[in-house]
Design a protein around this motif. Structure first.
Motif, short mmCIF file in Angstrom:
data_model
loop_
_atom_site.label_atom_id
_atom_site.label_comp_id
_atom_site.label_asym_id
_atom_site.label_seq_id
_atom_site.Cartn_x
_atom_site.Cartn_y
_atom_site.Cartn_z
N VAL A 214 -9.68 -1.45 31.48
CA VAL A 214 -10.19 -0.50 30.49
C VAL A 214 -11.65 -0.16 30.76
N PHE A 215 -12.46 -1.17 31.12
CA PHE A 215 -13.89 -0.95 31.25
C PHE A 215 -14.34 -0.67 32.69
N ALA A 219 -9.75 5.14 38.90
CA ALA A 219 -9.54 5.60 40.27
C ALA A 219 -9.46 7.11 40.31
N LYS A 220 -9.64 7.67 41.51
CA LYS A 220 -9.59 9.12 41.66
C LYS A 220 -8.24 9.63 41.18
N GLY A 221 -8.28 10.56 40.28
CA GLY A 221 -7.05 11.10 39.71
C GLY A 221 -6.58 10.35 38.49
N GLY A 222 -7.21 9.17 38.21
CA GLY A 222 -6.83 8.40 37.04
C GLY A 222 -7.45 8.96 35.78
N ARG A 223 -6.93 8.52 34.67
CA ARG A 223 -7.39 9.02 33.37
C ARG A 223 -7.76 7.85 32.48
N ARG A 224 -8.90 7.97 31.81
CA ARG A 224 -9.26 6.96 30.81
C ARG A 224 -8.37 7.12 29.59
N GLY A 225 -8.06 6.00 28.97
CA GLY A 225 -7.19 6.04 27.79
C GLY A 225 -5.73 5.88 28.11
N ILE A 295 -10.44 -3.94 22.24
CA ILE A 295 -10.12 -3.26 23.50
C ILE A 295 -9.39 -1.95 23.22
N LEU A 296 -8.48 -1.97 22.25
CA LEU A 296 -7.73 -0.75 21.92
C LEU A 296 -8.67 0.32 21.36
N GLN A 297 -9.60 -0.08 20.49
CA GLN A 297 -10.56 0.88 19.95
C GLN A 297 -11.46 1.44 21.05
N ALA A 298 -11.90 0.57 21.96
CA ALA A 298 -12.73 1.04 23.07
C ALA A 298 -11.95 2.00 23.97
N LEU A 300 -9.43 3.96 23.07
CA LEU A 300 -9.28 5.24 22.37
C LEU A 300 -10.61 6.00 22.35
N ALA A 301 -11.72 5.28 22.21
CA ALA A 301 -13.04 5.94 22.24
C ALA A 301 -13.30 6.56 23.61
N GLN A 302 -12.92 5.85 24.66
CA GLN A 302 -13.09 6.40 26.01
C GLN A 302 -12.22 7.64 26.20
N ALA A 303 -11.02 7.62 25.65
CA ALA A 303 -10.16 8.79 25.76
C ALA A 303 -10.78 9.98 25.04
N THR A 304 -11.40 9.73 23.88
CA THR A 304 -12.06 10.81 23.14
C THR A 304 -13.25 11.36 23.92
N VAL A 305 -14.04 10.46 24.54
CA VAL A 305 -15.18 10.90 25.35
C VAL A 305 -14.70 11.73 26.53
N THR A 306 -13.62 11.30 27.16
CA THR A 306 -13.09 12.05 28.30
C THR A 306 -12.65 13.45 27.87
N GLN A 307 -12.01 13.54 26.72
CA GLN A 307 -11.59 14.86 26.22
C GLN A 307 -12.80 15.74 25.93
N ASN A 308 -13.86 15.17 25.37
CA ASN A 308 -15.07 15.95 25.11
C ASN A 308 -15.71 16.44 26.41
#
Length: 370
Positions: A214-215, A219-225, A295-298, A300-308
């Motif tokens: 999670v932290f 990798a290239k092409g990978g997605r957070r969240g 870890i789950l909250q972090a 989801l927060a990373q997924a939100t940051v990635t979307q922004n």
């Protein structure tokens, strides 16, 4: 003919009396003949009587009450019919018998007259090459233990958690086994809690693996969240682990602190050690649950940051594309413009578009939007 009928009537009662003793045990329906009984032995002075290796539960009970010692009968997933004879033989309470047959009980300790009924949830770690959103991490089973003055009856549910190795280990320690049925109850409790400790260590490794993923930089092409499914599955398995550990705290506390007639005082000291280990495992499981929440909250927060970040990039490119769109739209109007008659009109307009777009790109890049 009347003489033959009289002889038949005289023979029938004798057959019934030989098959069914006064205590209600039916020898013709002895549950030891079924596959439910995995072991039945008589112990005296801490040693297994080898000459009693092939005894049925009924014979073991008679041997114990005539000569002393205690009987240890082990069963695996008995049906009501298979367990009914043993229940009558040892005077087990119907409520406890129902729990032992149908399983799916919470860990608990109950007393019925001169019998203690204890339920343990066994936990086994399921090995897996890679943790996925559908991986089974822990597998549960149950061990019910009826402890009386001169008998121990263990009922096991689940494919794992055999007590055969435990029985052999106890037989190698006659001094401890001489303490009677309470020594067997302690050994089972200690065996179950030791299993919890081993599973907790393996679950900790899985949580560490997920935390690193999670932290770490994707990798290239990978997605957070994208780890949310694995985290949620691991949290479900930890919850199942918690349901096995938490309810057992109170029974172990009672066995280690409250004097009981069926528990040898020397054995009660050993229950304190089991209770201490169980408390430690309980703290670890609670910690696992809280850590997975973080870890789950972090994640989801990373997924939100990635979307922004994605939205900012899209907005930035839209702003850049708006410049040539606007200029080309003006020149697409249907009237005469001075620049159209000038030789360098088109190159100047194209250069203006390129300059403005490049300037916007540099500004957005400097501000971290691109």
């Amino acid at each position: 003919m009347s003489m033959i009928r009289d002889l038949r009537a005289a023979v029938r009662p004798s057959r019934k009396s030989s098959a069914t003793p006064h205590n209600g045990y039916d020898a013709t329906r002895d549950p030891s003949a079924s596959s439910a009984v995995v072991d039945c032995a008589v112990y005296r002075d801490g040693r297994r009587l080898t000459e009693a290796a092939s005894l049925t539960p009924h014979e073991a009970m008679l041997r114990v009450r005539e000569e002393g010692g205690f009987a240890w009968i082990g069963l695996h997933e008995p049906t009501e019919g298979e367990f009914a004879g043993i229940a009558r033989e040892f005077g087990l309470h119907p409520l406890a018998v129902e729990d032992a047959v149908h399983a799916h009980q919470r860990p608990k300790l109950e007393r019925y007259d001169d019998t203690l009924f204890t339920v343990f949830k066994t936990i086994h770690y399921v090995e897996h090459a890679e943790l996925t959103a559908t991986s089974e991490v822990v597998e549960t089973g149950e061990v019910m233990c009826f402890t009386g003055p001169d008998f121990v009856i263990t009922v096991r549910h689940g494919g794992k958690g055999s007590l055969r190795a435990l029985r052999h280990r106890l037989q190698d320690d006659p001094e401890l086994l001489a303490k009677g049925p309470s020594a067997v109850l302690h050994a089972i409790a200690d065996h179950v809690v030791d299993g919890y400790i081993a599973v907790a260590a393996s679950v900790q490794d899985d949580i560490d693996e997920v935390e690193i993923d999670v932290f770490s930089t994707p990798a290239k092409g990978g997605r957070r969240g994208s780890d949310a499914g694995r985290i949620y599955q691991l949290k479900r398995e930890v919850l199942q682990f918690k349901r096995a550990v938490s309810p057992l705290l109170r029974p172990m506390q009672l066995l280690s602190e409250r004097p009981m007639r069926l528990i040898d005082p020397d054995i009660q000291k050993y229950f304190r050690d089991v209770a201490d280990h169980l408390a430690r495992v309980h703290e670890e499981v609670i910690g696992f649950d809280e850590l997975l929440n973080s870890i789950l909250q972090a994640n989801l927060a990373q997924a939100t940051v990635t979307q922004n970040e994605d939205m900012r990039k899209i907005t930035s490119w839209a702003a850049i594309i708006a410049v040539p769109t606007m200029i080309c739209g003006v020149y697409g109007m249907n009237f005469d413009m001075p620049e159209l008659r000038w030789t360098y009109g088109y190159p100047m307009v194209l250069g203006l578009i390129a300059t403005v777009c490049f300037s916007i790109h540099r500004i957005l890049k400097r501000n971290g939007w691109l």
